[in-house]
Design a protein around this motif. Structure first.
Motif, short mmCIF file in Angstrom:
data_model
loop_
_atom_site.label_atom_id
_atom_site.label_comp_id
_atom_site.label_asym_id
_atom_site.label_seq_id
_atom_site.Cartn_x
_atom_site.Cartn_y
_atom_site.Cartn_z
N LYS A 14 -4.95 -8.07 5.95
CA LYS A 14 -4.34 -8.59 4.74
C LYS A 14 -4.53 -7.65 3.55
O LYS A 14 -4.20 -7.99 2.44
CB LYS A 14 -4.94 -9.96 4.41
CG LYS A 14 -4.59 -10.98 5.46
CD LYS A 14 -5.12 -12.33 5.07
CE LYS A 14 -4.75 -13.30 6.17
NZ LYS A 14 -4.99 -14.66 5.83
N ASN A 15 -5.05 -6.45 3.80
CA ASN A 15 -5.34 -5.53 2.70
C ASN A 15 -4.22 -4.53 2.44
O ASN A 15 -4.35 -3.67 1.61
CB ASN A 15 -6.63 -4.76 2.99
CG ASN A 15 -7.84 -5.68 2.97
OD1 ASN A 15 -7.82 -6.68 2.29
ND2 ASN A 15 -8.86 -5.31 3.70
N GLY A 16 -3.11 -4.55 3.17
CA GLY A 16 -2.01 -3.61 2.95
C GLY A 16 -1.48 -3.08 4.27
O GLY A 16 -1.60 -3.70 5.31
N PHE A 17 -0.88 -1.90 4.18
CA PHE A 17 -0.26 -1.29 5.35
C PHE A 17 -1.28 -0.50 6.14
O PHE A 17 -2.21 0.08 5.60
CB PHE A 17 0.87 -0.35 4.91
CG PHE A 17 1.98 -1.06 4.19
CD1 PHE A 17 2.89 -1.85 4.90
CD2 PHE A 17 2.14 -0.95 2.82
CE1 PHE A 17 3.91 -2.50 4.25
CE2 PHE A 17 3.16 -1.59 2.16
CZ PHE A 17 4.05 -2.39 2.88
N THR A 18 -1.04 -0.42 7.45
CA THR A 18 -1.92 0.40 8.29
C THR A 18 -1.48 1.85 8.18
O THR A 18 -0.36 2.16 7.75
CB THR A 18 -1.86 -0.05 9.76
OG1 THR A 18 -0.56 0.21 10.25
CG2 THR A 18 -2.21 -1.51 9.90
N LEU A 19 -2.33 2.75 8.61
CA LEU A 19 -2.03 4.18 8.59
C LEU A 19 -0.81 4.49 9.46
O LEU A 19 0.04 5.29 9.08
CB LEU A 19 -3.25 4.98 9.06
CG LEU A 19 -3.12 6.49 9.08
CD1 LEU A 19 -2.79 7.00 7.68
CD2 LEU A 19 -4.37 7.14 9.61
N VAL A 20 -0.68 3.85 10.58
CA VAL A 20 0.46 4.07 11.48
C VAL A 20 1.77 3.66 10.79
O VAL A 20 2.77 4.37 10.86
CB VAL A 20 0.27 3.29 12.80
CG1 VAL A 20 1.51 3.36 13.67
CG2 VAL A 20 -0.94 3.81 13.56
N GLU A 21 1.79 2.54 10.12
CA GLU A 21 2.99 2.09 9.41
C GLU A 21 3.39 3.08 8.32
O GLU A 21 4.58 3.39 8.16
CB GLU A 21 2.75 0.71 8.79
CG GLU A 21 2.64 -0.40 9.81
CD GLU A 21 2.18 -1.71 9.20
OE1 GLU A 21 2.58 -2.76 9.75
OE2 GLU A 21 1.46 -1.71 8.18
N ILE A 22 2.44 3.60 7.60
CA ILE A 22 2.74 4.57 6.54
C ILE A 22 3.29 5.86 7.15
O ILE A 22 4.26 6.43 6.65
CB ILE A 22 1.48 4.83 5.69
CG1 ILE A 22 1.13 3.57 4.90
CG2 ILE A 22 1.68 6.02 4.75
CD1 ILE A 22 -0.18 3.65 4.16
N LEU A 23 2.69 6.34 8.24
CA LEU A 23 3.16 7.57 8.89
C LEU A 23 4.58 7.40 9.45
O LEU A 23 5.40 8.32 9.37
CB LEU A 23 2.20 7.99 10.00
CG LEU A 23 0.84 8.53 9.53
CD1 LEU A 23 -0.06 8.80 10.72
CD2 LEU A 23 1.03 9.78 8.70
N VAL A 24 4.89 6.24 9.99
CA VAL A 24 6.24 5.98 10.50
C VAL A 24 7.25 6.01 9.35
O VAL A 24 8.32 6.60 9.46
CB VAL A 24 6.29 4.62 11.25
CG1 VAL A 24 7.73 4.19 11.51
CG2 VAL A 24 5.52 4.71 12.56
N CYS A 25 6.91 5.42 8.23
CA CYS A 25 7.81 5.43 7.06
C CYS A 25 8.03 6.85 6.56
O CYS A 25 9.15 7.25 6.24
CB CYS A 25 7.23 4.58 5.94
SG CYS A 25 7.36 2.81 6.27
N ILE A 26 6.96 7.64 6.50
CA ILE A 26 7.08 9.04 6.05
C ILE A 26 7.96 9.83 7.01
O ILE A 26 8.80 10.62 6.59
CB ILE A 26 5.68 9.68 5.90
CG1 ILE A 26 4.96 9.06 4.70
CG2 ILE A 26 5.78 11.20 5.74
CD1 ILE A 26 3.50 9.47 4.57
N ALA A 27 7.81 9.61 8.31
CA ALA A 27 8.62 10.32 9.31
C ALA A 27 10.10 9.94 9.17
O ALA A 27 10.98 10.82 9.24
CB ALA A 27 8.13 10.00 10.72
N ILE A 28 10.39 8.68 8.96
CA ILE A 28 11.78 8.23 8.79
C ILE A 28 12.39 8.87 7.54
O ILE A 28 13.52 9.37 7.56
CB ILE A 28 11.86 6.69 8.73
CG1 ILE A 28 11.55 6.09 10.10
CG2 ILE A 28 13.23 6.23 8.24
CD1 ILE A 28 11.37 4.58 10.10
N ILE A 29 11.66 8.89 6.45
CA ILE A 29 12.16 9.49 5.20
C ILE A 29 12.39 10.98 5.39
O ILE A 29 13.39 11.54 4.91
CB ILE A 29 11.18 9.20 4.04
CG1 ILE A 29 11.21 7.71 3.70
CG2 ILE A 29 11.50 10.05 2.82
CD1 ILE A 29 10.12 7.25 2.75
#
Length: 145
Positions: free
Chosen positions: A4-19
């Motif tokens: 419940k503290n925010g996004f996981t590291l994997v989720e952030i890396l996936v977003c960066i890769a898509i962008i």
């Protein structure tokens, strides 16, 4: 157990890769579009010059000058009113570097089988009125950079 503290590291890396992938795709398509526009502008500029040569030869007072092998300078085309003098302010796309057209540049007249064609020769490249349409697409044109 949910985080419940925010996004996981994997989720952030996936977003960066898509962008990043989207950015690369946009960059490549923009580059292609820019090159196509430049080629079209180059073709249109040469078409204007070649058409001016053809119009010059259709003028009744100039027909005797338009024999096979004759040349007509840009200065003559401008004086006859068939080519805008602003052409001399434009960069010649057929020559490397930022070389502008000059008044002593010329078009040549070729008559084969009774058919007249207007030719512009720049360095070792030949541009003909009869084949200038879509010359970049067909690979017939070579542009200076």
């Amino acid at each position: 157990m949910k985080n419940k503290n925010g996004f996981t590291l994997v989720e952030i890396l996936v977003c960066i890769a898509i962008i990043a992938v989207m950015g690369i795709a946009i960059g490549v398509s923009t580059n292609k579009m820019s090159k196509n526009t430049k080629n079209t502008n180059n073709e249109n500029l040469l078409k204007e010059i070649l058409s001016a040569g053809n119009t010059y030869c259709q003028l009744s007072a100039k027909k005797s000058e338009c024999i096979d092998g004759a040349t007509v300078t840009f200065d003559n085309l401008i004086s006859a009113g068939v080519l805008d003098e602003k052409i001399l302010d434009k960069v010649n796309p057929t020559i490397n570097g930022n070389v502008k057209f000059r008044a002593n540049n010329f078009v040549s007249i070729s008559i084969v089988g009774g058919e007249r064609d207007i030719i512009y020769i720049s360095e070792s490249n030949i541009y003909k009125l009869s084949t200038i349409d879509n010359c970049t697409k067909n690979g017939d044109c070579s542009w200076g950079e």
